[in-house]
Design a protein around this motif. Structure first.
Motif, PDB file in Angstrom:
ATOM      1  N   ASN A 166       0.811  -1.220   0.000  1.00 22.30           N
ATOM      2  CA  ASN A 166       0.000   0.000   0.000  1.00 22.30           C
ATOM      3  C   ASN A 166       0.846   1.272   0.000  1.00 22.30           C
ATOM      4  O   ASN A 166       0.472   2.269  -0.631  1.00 22.30           O
ATOM      5  CB  ASN A 166      -0.940   0.017   1.214  1.00 22.30           C
ATOM      6  N   LEU A 169       2.022   1.994  -3.481  1.00 22.86           N
ATOM      7  CA  LEU A 169       0.841   2.228  -4.315  1.00 22.86           C
ATOM      8  C   LEU A 169       0.287   3.635  -4.093  1.00 22.86           C
ATOM      9  O   LEU A 169      -0.140   4.311  -5.042  1.00 22.86           O
ATOM     10  CB  LEU A 169      -0.240   1.186  -4.004  1.00 22.86           C
ATOM     11  N   THR A 170       0.273   4.093  -2.839  1.00 23.45           N
ATOM     12  CA  THR A 170      -0.200   5.445  -2.538  1.00 23.45           C
ATOM     13  C   THR A 170       0.664   6.479  -3.252  1.00 23.45           C
ATOM     14  O   THR A 170       0.149   7.450  -3.843  1.00 23.45           O
ATOM     15  CB  THR A 170      -0.159   5.687  -1.021  1.00 23.45           C
ATOM     16  N   SER A 171       1.984   6.279  -3.205  1.00 18.80           N
ATOM     17  CA  SER A 171       2.897   7.196  -3.888  1.00 18.80           C
ATOM     18  C   SER A 171       2.655   7.194  -5.390  1.00 18.80           C
ATOM     19  O   SER A 171       2.628   8.246  -6.039  1.00 18.80           O
ATOM     20  CB  SER A 171       4.339   6.796  -3.582  1.00 18.80           C
ATOM     21  N   ILE A 172       2.454   5.995  -5.947  1.00 20.21           N
ATOM     22  CA  ILE A 172       2.202   5.882  -7.392  1.00 20.21           C
ATOM     23  C   ILE A 172       0.915   6.629  -7.764  1.00 20.21           C
ATOM     24  O   ILE A 172       0.875   7.386  -8.746  1.00 20.21           O
ATOM     25  CB  ILE A 172       2.113   4.394  -7.800  1.00 20.21           C
ATOM     26  N   GLN A 173      -0.146   6.424  -6.968  1.00 24.31           N
ATOM     27  CA  GLN A 173      -1.426   7.054  -7.282  1.00 24.31           C
ATOM     28  C   GLN A 173      -1.329   8.584  -7.241  1.00 24.31           C
ATOM     29  O   GLN A 173      -1.864   9.280  -8.117  1.00 24.31           O
ATOM     30  CB  GLN A 173      -2.496   6.563  -6.301  1.00 24.31           C
ATOM     31  N   MET A 174      -0.638   9.117  -6.234  1.00 24.37           N
ATOM     32  CA  MET A 174      -0.513  10.575  -6.117  1.00 24.37           C
ATOM     33  C   MET A 174       0.250  11.152  -7.303  1.00 24.37           C
ATOM     34  O   MET A 174      -0.128  12.193  -7.870  1.00 24.37           O
ATOM     35  CB  MET A 174       0.194  10.925  -4.804  1.00 24.37           C
ATOM     36  N   CYS A 175       1.342  10.472  -7.667  1.00 19.89           N
ATOM     37  CA  CYS A 175       2.151  10.979  -8.790  1.00 19.89           C
ATOM     38  C   CYS A 175       1.396  10.866 -10.112  1.00 19.89           C
ATOM     39  O   CYS A 175       1.459  11.772 -10.966  1.00 19.89           O
ATOM     40  CB  CYS A 175       3.467  10.220  -8.866  1.00 19.89           C
ATOM     41  N   VAL A 176       0.697   9.767 -10.290  1.00 22.56           N
ATOM     42  CA  VAL A 176      -0.078   9.588 -11.529  1.00 22.56           C
ATOM     43  C   VAL A 176      -1.152  10.667 -11.643  1.00 22.56           C
ATOM     44  O   VAL A 176      -1.376  11.246 -12.721  1.00 22.56           O
ATOM     45  CB  VAL A 176      -0.707   8.178 -11.569  1.00 22.56           C
ATOM     46  N   GLU A 177      -1.839  10.950 -10.526  1.00 21.21           N
ATOM     47  CA  GLU A 177      -2.885  11.972 -10.559  1.00 21.21           C
ATOM     48  C   GLU A 177      -2.319  13.343 -10.925  1.00 21.21           C
ATOM     49  O   GLU A 177      -2.926  14.101 -11.695  1.00 21.21           O
ATOM     50  CB  GLU A 177      -3.581  12.030  -9.198  1.00 21.21           C
ATOM     51  N   ARG A 202       8.242  12.939 -10.506  1.00 21.55           N
ATOM     52  CA  ARG A 202       7.045  12.137 -10.250  1.00 21.55           C
ATOM     53  C   ARG A 202       7.106  10.796 -10.983  1.00 21.55           C
ATOM     54  O   ARG A 202       6.743   9.746 -10.442  1.00 21.55           O
ATOM     55  CB  ARG A 202       5.798  12.920 -10.672  1.00 21.55           C
ATOM     56  N   ILE A 206       7.080   6.941  -9.535  1.00 22.78           N
ATOM     57  CA  ILE A 206       6.197   5.873 -10.026  1.00 22.78           C
ATOM     58  C   ILE A 206       7.015   4.623 -10.326  1.00 22.78           C
ATOM     59  O   ILE A 206       6.648   3.500  -9.941  1.00 22.78           O
ATOM     60  CB  ILE A 206       5.435   6.342 -11.284  1.00 22.78           C
TER      61      ILE A 206
END
Length: 392
Positions: A166, A169-177, A202, A206
């Motif tokens: 998690n 994954l949280t870091s990936i989601q923030m950067c993707v957004e 970013r 990811i």
């Protein structure tokens, strides 16, 4: 002929007849017993290969009689027994060992042998005798127990797995957004359609997050699969590093601070990699779970134990083991952990693996101060029952 001489002659004939009958009986016993028996001359030519060995291997005495045992077994890919018998013939010293044999079903069989030099009437060695028993079923059962313990460990760290995945994954989601939002505005003409240093950063985050998840998944899959038995020249420090990466969830869960003290000049040793990884993982997990609720320190240390051995020590500063429990630490199914936190097989598995490598495991524990387990492993020994193809 005087009576005394006649009696002496009769006794001599009786003794000779007794020895002949004993010889015939021994020959028959060798053939009929369930003990695995083989004999070679000093040059390694096969003199005997009994029924039990023929049934285990699917190779009969008639096929190999008079041939060099090593030459006969080499085409089947396993010549362990021949190598051991040649060693006894050269050194004229008995040996006890575990070897692999070609199985009748095509699979590898495991057997334990006592190998001794056979001396003639003058005391000089003239042959080599090997007597042993089949360990194939026992080794298969031990592998199943080892695999069951590993799967139990995977279940115990399931909560830690969620944390380990998690976070990246949280870091990936923030950067993707953030990147997606900028790309959407650029496509609408509201922002310049160009990458900036922050965007590159970013994307790197990811990539790092994805690599972290991939590595953890690979470690978890590797750990959970059934163990191999191939002996290879291994760096203990590398095995420790690999095992500790898998222990991160349980260390996080128990608030353990990991201290690494790895000897940089440690020589490599002949080990079964998966099995030693199991040793490290079990000891570190036990140390972490022995800590108090507030956490503590787990120290993992490797060291040189002299010219012929290396060592591993795992320490915690937890509650320690009660004196009345210490004699039972290595007993199967004995555990002081709460229900559901262990099978009671972890330290039993560790001890069996260490002993199979020709090593030793000891521990010291003081109530209220913590526990240290110390493993000593020989550098050049071949683990019992393991494949030593690479060492050859």
């Amino acid at each position: 002929m005087p009576v005394r001489n006649r009696h002496a002659t009769a006794r001599g004939k009786s003794a000779t007849g007794g020895r002949l009958r004993l010889g015939r009986g021994l020959v028959q016993m060798v053939e009929e017993t369930d003990v695995l028996i083989a004999m070679t001359d000093r040059e390694g030519h096969l003199l005997a290969w009994n029924r039990a060995l023929a049934e285990l291997t699917g190779r009969t005495e008639a096929e190999g009689l008079g041939r060099k045992l090593g030459d006969w077994l080499t085409p089947f890919g396993i010549r362990d027994l021949a190598d051991i018998m040649e060693r006894v013939a050269a050194e004229v010293e008995p040996l006890r060992c575990e070897v692999r044999l070609p199985g009748a079903s095509g699979e590898i069989a495991a057997a334990s042998f006592s190998v001794i030099p056979v001396r003639g009437t003058g005391g000089e060695p003239e042959a080599v005798l090997a007597a042993g028993h089949d360990l194939t079923a026992l080794r298969a059962l031990q592998s199943q127990v080892l695999h069951a313990e590993k799967l139990a460990t995977v279940g115990q760290v399931a909560a830690g797995v969620a944390h380990e995945i998690n976070n990246p994954l949280t870091s990936i989601q923030m950067c993707v957004e953030a990147v997606l939002r900028k790309a959407t505005l650029a496509a609408a003409g509201r922002l310049p359609n160009a990458f900036e240093p922050t965007d590159v950063g970013r994307l790197e985050k990811i990539r790092e997050g994805a690599e972290r998840i991939e590595k953890f998944s690979r470690d978890l899959t590797t750990y959970a699969r059934p163990s191999g038995r191939e002996v290879e020249q291994v760096s203990l420090n590398e095995v420790v590093d690999h095992a500790l990466s898998f222990c991160e969830p349980v260390l996080f869960e128990t608030k353990a601070e990991l201290v690494r003290e790895l000897e940089p000049e440690l020589p490599s040793a002949w080990l079964v990699r998966d099995h030693i990884m199991q040793v490290v993982t079990n000891l570190v997990r036990n140390a972490a779970q022995a800590l108090r609720e507030a956490g503590g320190h787990v120290t993992v240390r490797t060291f040189r134990g002299g010219r012929s051995s290396i060592g591993l020590a795992v320490s915690d500063d937890g509650e320690g083991i009660r004196p009345e429990d210490q004699p039972r630490v290595f007993e199967p199914f004995f555990s002081t952990k709460p229900a559901g936190r262990g099978t009671g097989l972890g330290l039993t598995v560790v001890r069996n693996i260490v002993l199979a490598h020709g090593g030793q495991i000891t521990f010291q524990s003081k109530l209220g101060s913590g526990t240290t387990f110390v493993v000593s492993l020989p550098i050049g020994a071949t683990p019992a029952g393991a494949s030593n193809q690479e060492k050859q």
